[in-house]
Design a protein around this motif. Structure first.
Motif, PDB file in Angstrom:
ATOM      1  N   PRO A 179       0.825  -1.215   0.000  1.00  0.00           N
ATOM      2  CA  PRO A 179       0.000   0.000   0.000  1.00  0.00           C
ATOM      3  C   PRO A 179       0.856   1.261   0.000  1.00  0.00           C
ATOM      4  O   PRO A 179       1.855   1.330   0.719  1.00  0.00           O
ATOM      5  N   ASP A 180       0.442   2.254  -0.803  1.00  0.00           N
ATOM      6  CA  ASP A 180       1.172   3.528  -0.816  1.00  0.00           C
ATOM      7  C   ASP A 180       0.141   4.642  -0.976  1.00  0.00           C
ATOM      8  O   ASP A 180      -0.037   5.178  -2.077  1.00  0.00           O
ATOM      9  N   LEU A 181      -0.633   4.867   0.119  1.00  0.00           N
ATOM     10  CA  LEU A 181      -1.712   5.874   0.138  1.00  0.00           C
ATOM     11  C   LEU A 181      -2.690   5.697  -1.023  1.00  0.00           C
ATOM     12  O   LEU A 181      -3.479   4.756  -0.997  1.00  0.00           O
ATOM     13  N   ASP A 182      -2.614   6.521  -2.075  1.00  0.00           N
ATOM     14  CA  ASP A 182      -3.641   6.385  -3.128  1.00  0.00           C
ATOM     15  C   ASP A 182      -3.287   5.304  -4.141  1.00  0.00           C
ATOM     16  O   ASP A 182      -4.041   5.053  -5.083  1.00  0.00           O
ATOM     17  N   GLY A 199     -15.601   2.544   4.992  1.00  0.00           N
ATOM     18  CA  GLY A 199     -14.998   3.720   4.356  1.00  0.00           C
ATOM     19  C   GLY A 199     -15.214   5.022   5.101  1.00  0.00           C
ATOM     20  O   GLY A 199     -15.292   6.098   4.512  1.00  0.00           O
ATOM     21  N   ILE A 200     -15.334   4.937   6.446  1.00  0.00           N
ATOM     22  CA  ILE A 200     -15.468   6.158   7.255  1.00  0.00           C
ATOM     23  C   ILE A 200     -14.079   6.764   7.445  1.00  0.00           C
ATOM     24  O   ILE A 200     -13.111   6.019   7.658  1.00  0.00           O
ATOM     25  N   ASN A 201     -13.957   8.090   7.382  1.00  0.00           N
ATOM     26  CA  ASN A 201     -12.628   8.722   7.504  1.00  0.00           C
ATOM     27  C   ASN A 201     -12.232   9.016   8.936  1.00  0.00           C
ATOM     28  O   ASN A 201     -11.055   9.007   9.281  1.00  0.00           O
ATOM     29  N   ARG A 202     -13.248   9.355   9.757  1.00  0.00           N
ATOM     30  CA  ARG A 202     -12.922   9.749  11.133  1.00  0.00           C
ATOM     31  C   ARG A 202     -13.899   9.078  12.078  1.00  0.00           C
ATOM     32  O   ARG A 202     -15.103   9.074  11.800  1.00  0.00           O
ATOM     33  N   PHE A 203     -13.405   8.547  13.208  1.00  0.00           N
ATOM     34  CA  PHE A 203     -14.238   7.916  14.238  1.00  0.00           C
ATOM     35  C   PHE A 203     -13.974   8.679  15.530  1.00  0.00           C
ATOM     36  O   PHE A 203     -12.845   8.683  16.033  1.00  0.00           O
ATOM     37  N   ILE A 204     -15.000   9.409  16.014  1.00  0.00           N
ATOM     38  CA  ILE A 204     -14.777  10.258  17.196  1.00  0.00           C
ATOM     39  C   ILE A 204     -15.783   9.922  18.296  1.00  0.00           C
ATOM     40  O   ILE A 204     -16.995  10.151  18.138  1.00  0.00           O
ATOM     41  N   PRO A 205     -15.309   9.329  19.412  1.00  0.00           N
ATOM     42  CA  PRO A 205     -16.217   9.021  20.528  1.00  0.00           C
ATOM     43  C   PRO A 205     -16.596  10.303  21.269  1.00  0.00           C
ATOM     44  O   PRO A 205     -15.804  11.261  21.313  1.00  0.00           O
ATOM     45  N   PHE A 206     -17.795  10.342  21.841  1.00  0.00           N
ATOM     46  CA  PHE A 206     -18.165  11.497  22.662  1.00  0.00           C
ATOM     47  C   PHE A 206     -18.982  11.021  23.861  1.00  0.00           C
ATOM     48  O   PHE A 206     -19.489   9.885  23.877  1.00  0.00           O
ATOM     49  N   GLU A 250      -6.321  -1.072  12.504  1.00  0.00           N
ATOM     50  CA  GLU A 250      -5.128  -1.402  11.704  1.00  0.00           C
ATOM     51  C   GLU A 250      -5.356  -2.765  11.018  1.00  0.00           C
ATOM     52  O   GLU A 250      -5.105  -2.939   9.840  1.00  0.00           O
ATOM     53  N   GLU A 251      -5.867  -3.734  11.792  1.00  0.00           N
ATOM     54  CA  GLU A 251      -6.137  -5.078  11.216  1.00  0.00           C
ATOM     55  C   GLU A 251      -7.211  -4.955  10.124  1.00  0.00           C
ATOM     56  O   GLU A 251      -7.110  -5.537   9.054  1.00  0.00           O
ATOM     57  N   SER A 252      -8.217  -4.132  10.421  1.00  0.00           N
ATOM     58  CA  SER A 252      -9.328  -3.981   9.474  1.00  0.00           C
ATOM     59  C   SER A 252      -8.839  -3.345   8.173  1.00  0.00           C
ATOM     60  O   SER A 252      -9.250  -3.722   7.074  1.00  0.00           O
ATOM     61  N   LEU A 253      -7.892  -2.406   8.305  1.00  0.00           N
ATOM     62  CA  LEU A 253      -7.303  -1.743   7.129  1.00  0.00           C
ATOM     63  C   LEU A 253      -6.665  -2.796   6.219  1.00  0.00           C
ATOM     64  O   LEU A 253      -6.899  -2.850   5.016  1.00  0.00           O
ATOM     65  N   LYS A 254      -5.896  -3.708   6.827  1.00  0.00           N
ATOM     66  CA  LYS A 254      -5.218  -4.747   6.026  1.00  0.00           C
ATOM     67  C   LYS A 254      -6.269  -5.667   5.396  1.00  0.00           C
ATOM     68  O   LYS A 254      -6.188  -6.001   4.225  1.00  0.00           O
ATOM     69  N   ARG A 281      -8.199  -1.028   2.079  1.00  0.00           N
ATOM     70  CA  ARG A 281      -7.987   0.420   1.959  1.00  0.00           C
ATOM     71  C   ARG A 281      -6.597   0.747   2.455  1.00  0.00           C
ATOM     72  O   ARG A 281      -6.045   0.026   3.279  1.00  0.00           O
ATOM     73  N   ASN A 282      -6.034   1.832   1.921  1.00  0.00           N
ATOM     74  CA  ASN A 282      -4.678   2.228   2.349  1.00  0.00           C
ATOM     75  C   ASN A 282      -4.740   3.401   3.320  1.00  0.00           C
ATOM     76  O   ASN A 282      -3.904   3.527   4.200  1.00  0.00           O
ATOM     77  N   ARG A 283      -5.744   4.286   3.100  1.00  0.00           N
ATOM     78  CA  ARG A 283      -5.793   5.483   3.950  1.00  0.00           C
ATOM     79  C   ARG A 283      -6.391   5.108   5.304  1.00  0.00           C
ATOM     80  O   ARG A 283      -7.516   4.614   5.379  1.00  0.00           O
ATOM     81  N   ARG A 284      -5.655   5.344   6.366  1.00  0.00           N
ATOM     82  CA  ARG A 284      -6.120   4.965   7.705  1.00  0.00           C
ATOM     83  C   ARG A 284      -7.303   5.812   8.131  1.00  0.00           C
ATOM     84  O   ARG A 284      -7.429   6.967   7.723  1.00  0.00           O
ATOM     85  N   MET A 285      -8.152   5.243   8.960  1.00  0.00           N
ATOM     86  CA  MET A 285      -9.258   5.998   9.565  1.00  0.00           C
ATOM     87  C   MET A 285      -8.684   6.729  10.780  1.00  0.00           C
ATOM     88  O   MET A 285      -7.968   6.127  11.589  1.00  0.00           O
ATOM     89  N   GLU A 286      -8.972   8.029  10.903  1.00  0.00           N
ATOM     90  CA  GLU A 286      -8.488   8.786  12.065  1.00  0.00           C
ATOM     91  C   GLU A 286      -9.331   8.426  13.284  1.00  0.00           C
ATOM     92  O   GLU A 286     -10.576   8.343  13.174  1.00  0.00           O
ATOM     93  N   ILE A 287      -8.689   8.156  14.410  1.00  0.00           N
ATOM     94  CA  ILE A 287      -9.443   7.847  15.641  1.00  0.00           C
ATOM     95  C   ILE A 287      -9.288   9.059  16.563  1.00  0.00           C
ATOM     96  O   ILE A 287      -8.177   9.373  17.008  1.00  0.00           O
ATOM     97  N   GLY A 288     -10.403   9.754  16.815  1.00  0.00           N
ATOM     98  CA  GLY A 288     -10.321  10.954  17.644  1.00  0.00           C
ATOM     99  C   GLY A 288     -10.312  10.625  19.126  1.00  0.00           C
ATOM    100  O   GLY A 288     -10.668   9.517  19.536  1.00  0.00           O
ATOM    101  N   ASN A 289      -9.919  11.623  19.947  1.00  0.00           N
ATOM    102  CA  ASN A 289     -10.005  11.454  21.403  1.00  0.00           C
ATOM    103  C   ASN A 289     -11.450  11.676  21.837  1.00  0.00           C
ATOM    104  O   ASN A 289     -12.220  12.316  21.113  1.00  0.00           O
ATOM    105  N   VAL A 290     -11.793  11.156  23.017  1.00  0.00           N
ATOM    106  CA  VAL A 290     -13.176  11.281  23.510  1.00  0.00           C
ATOM    107  C   VAL A 290     -13.534  12.767  23.691  1.00  0.00           C
ATOM    108  O   VAL A 290     -12.781  13.527  24.297  1.00  0.00           O
TER     109      VAL A 290
END
Ligand code: SAM
Length: 240
Positions: free
Chosen positions: A39-42, A98-105, A131-135, A139-148
């Motif tokens: 994988p190399d991003l796009d 294919g979600i880009n950002r996952f932010i808990p609240f 990370e496992e799900s990415l493999k 998909r190559n672009r990681r999903m961002e995991i936000g802080n609570v």
């Protein structure tokens, strides 16, 4: 073709970490001359193993193709903190969908309000699972995991966004009415409540901040079911 993540890429060759080298040579029993995908991003690089050392394998870049599994739409899921196994399941499905950002609240009815330590633990577990799900999903672009986030900071970030929907079982409008083929959406935020749902005041605040309440049907769904349903439909309708 098997897929391995490179540690370094100098434009003609890729170099693997000790762990990934072991995976290539010992676990997958690949040798010099075999082809692998990196994988190399796009892009996905087609590489030929040039050095099959189980400690520091290398491969020569032979070709590249556009990665077709990366998200095409920009979707963020804001998820009220639910039980940890549910949060991990939702995050894993978010990555696949294919979600880009996952932010808990945090909302008032969250069963467990995580303290600093458990928030970090939850964050690290979710990073590992995605990370496992990415493999697995390609998909190559990681999903961002936000802080609570606190509920106040959720409202503040919602106020800045354009298209935000929140799943609300008391909403009169069905999800499908939010999507209008004549109005393309480039960035979408989804908000889903925890096991206890949103109280009246929270729902009013979300509406006032500009989030659009939608119903997912006449049945009360579990938080994880609602999140997966909302992500699946949104991803599908945005050709993600
Ligand atoms: N308030 C719910 C109750 O009365 O049992 C509990 C919340 S439900 C288990 C968890 C979350 O899923 C809700 O906050 C909402 O975001 C979403 N949800 C569940 N069913 C829904 C529905 N039919 N329409 C829209 N959202 C729903």
């Amino acid at each position: 073709m098997k897929r391995f993540f490179a540690e370094r890429n100098d434009g003609t060759k890729v170099y693997f970490s000790k762990e990934e080298s072991n995976h290539i040579v010992k676990v997958s029993r690949l040798r010099k001359g075999d082809l692998i995908s990196v994988p190399d991003l796009d892009h996905d690089l087609i590489c030929e193993i040039s050095y099959d050392d189980p400690e520091r394998a290398e491969a020569i870049i032979r070709d590249r193709s556009v990665n077709l599994a990366n998200p095409k739409a920009d979707i963020t899921l804001f998820m009220a903190v639910s039980k940890s196994d549910k949060m991990e399941l939702i995050a894993q499905k978010a990555c696949e969908l294919g979600i880009n950002r996952f932010i808990p609240f945090i909302s008032r009815r969250c069963v467990k309000i995580p303290d600093e330590r458990s928030s970090v633990k939850m964050h690290d577990r979710i990073v590992r699972i995605t990370e496992e799900s990415l493999k697995q999903c390609g998909r190559n672009r990681r999903m961002e995991i936000g802080n609570v986030m606190t509920f106040d900071s959720l409202i503040a970030s919602v106020e800045k966004e354009h298209d935000i929907i929140f799943a609300y079982e008391k909403a009169e409008v069905p999800l499908k009415s939010f999507f209008d083929p004549a109005r393309p959406i480039s960035e979408l935020s989804l908000i889903v409540g925890c096991e206890g749902g949103f109280d009246q005041d929270e729902a009013e605040r979300l509406k006032k901040a500009g989030a659009f309440p939608v119903s997912l049907g006449g049945r009360i769904l579990r938080a994880e079911t609602a999140a997966i349903a909302l992500m699946s439909v949104s991803s599908y309708l945005l050709d993600n």
